[in-house]
Design a protein around this motif. Structure first.
Motif, short mmCIF file in Angstrom:
data_model
loop_
_atom_site.label_atom_id
_atom_site.label_comp_id
_atom_site.label_asym_id
_atom_site.label_seq_id
_atom_site.Cartn_x
_atom_site.Cartn_y
_atom_site.Cartn_z
N SER A 48 0.88 -1.15 0.00
CA SER A 48 0.00 0.00 0.00
C SER A 48 0.92 1.21 0.00
N ALA A 49 0.81 2.05 -1.03
CA ALA A 49 1.68 3.22 -1.14
C ALA A 49 0.93 4.33 -1.86
N LYS A 50 1.41 5.54 -1.71
CA LYS A 50 0.79 6.70 -2.35
C LYS A 50 1.39 6.90 -3.75
N ASP A 51 0.51 7.25 -4.70
CA ASP A 51 0.99 7.59 -6.03
C ASP A 51 1.32 9.08 -6.09
N SER A 54 9.79 4.07 -6.76
CA SER A 54 11.12 4.48 -6.28
C SER A 54 10.93 5.11 -4.91
N VAL A 55 12.03 5.49 -4.28
CA VAL A 55 11.94 6.12 -2.96
C VAL A 55 11.82 7.64 -3.07
N ASP A 56 11.67 8.15 -4.29
CA ASP A 56 11.43 9.58 -4.48
C ASP A 56 10.05 9.95 -3.94
N ASP A 57 9.87 11.22 -3.58
CA ASP A 57 8.58 11.65 -3.04
C ASP A 57 7.56 11.93 -4.15
N GLN A 58 6.33 12.17 -3.75
CA GLN A 58 5.24 12.38 -4.70
C GLN A 58 5.48 13.57 -5.61
N PHE A 81 1.34 6.20 -16.81
CA PHE A 81 1.11 5.29 -15.68
C PHE A 81 1.52 5.96 -14.38
N SER A 82 1.06 5.41 -13.27
CA SER A 82 1.36 5.97 -11.95
C SER A 82 2.71 5.53 -11.44
N LEU A 83 3.29 6.40 -10.61
CA LEU A 83 4.54 6.10 -9.91
C LEU A 83 4.25 6.14 -8.42
N LEU A 84 4.66 5.10 -7.71
CA LEU A 84 4.43 5.01 -6.28
C LEU A 84 5.65 5.53 -5.52
N SER A 85 5.36 6.26 -4.46
CA SER A 85 6.40 6.83 -3.62
C SER A 85 6.63 5.92 -2.41
#
Length: 152
Positions: free
Chosen positions: A13-16, A70-74, A88-92
């Motif tokens: 579970s992570a934020k996009d 990746s570990v980058d922020d939103q 497509f979405s990228l998860l932070s």
């Protein structure tokens, strides 16, 4: 011990990039390409993301959803998506929960410098949430081809 094909994909579970919560369970009944990459807007990561972008329609046609992690922020993800028109979405994963669960955080060496970071890896997950394939030697310029089982 690395995660292998045939194993259940670790739940996540992570934020996009827009702050929406995305979970593995959201993809039940769908095929998912979950790709982990080191850093937004770096040369190889950009090449990889743009290859997936350029082949996105084909991936969708073959039934795949695509998520980058990746570990980058939103904020960084949103900038990367807008700059390169990524569909497509990228998860932070700033708390490293996903990179740890998928065992893609490890020691890397670049120009003789050793550090910890994401080991570029892609997991192809089937409709039941089982890992079908683990791509560890990612070819950034032909990544969609690797996923779809063909090479240039």
């Amino acid at each position: 011990m690395a995660i292998e094909a045939g194993e259940p994909a670790p739940a996540f579970s992570a934020k996009d990039q827009d702050g929406n919560e995305v979970k593995l369970s959201d993809f039940k009944g769908k095929k998912l390409v979950l790709y982990f990459y080191p850093k937004d807007d770096t040369p190889t990561c950009t090449t990889q993301a743009c290859n997936l972008r350029d082949n996105y329609d084909l991936l969708i046609k073959k039934g795949y959803s695509v998520l980058g992690v990746s570990v980058d922020d939103q904020k960084s993800h949103l900038k990367f998506i807008k700059k390169h028109n990524l569909p497509f979405s990228l998860l932070s994963d700033t708390d490293h929960k996903m990179v740890e669960a998928y065992q893609v955080w490890g020691e890397k060496t670049n120009f003789g410098h050793t550090y910890m970071g994401i080991i570029r890896t892609t997991f192809v997950i089937n409709e039941e949430g089982v890992i079908e394939e683990v791509i560890q030697k990612v070819e950034a310029k032909n990544h969609a081809g690797q996923i779809l089982g063909k090479t240039e």
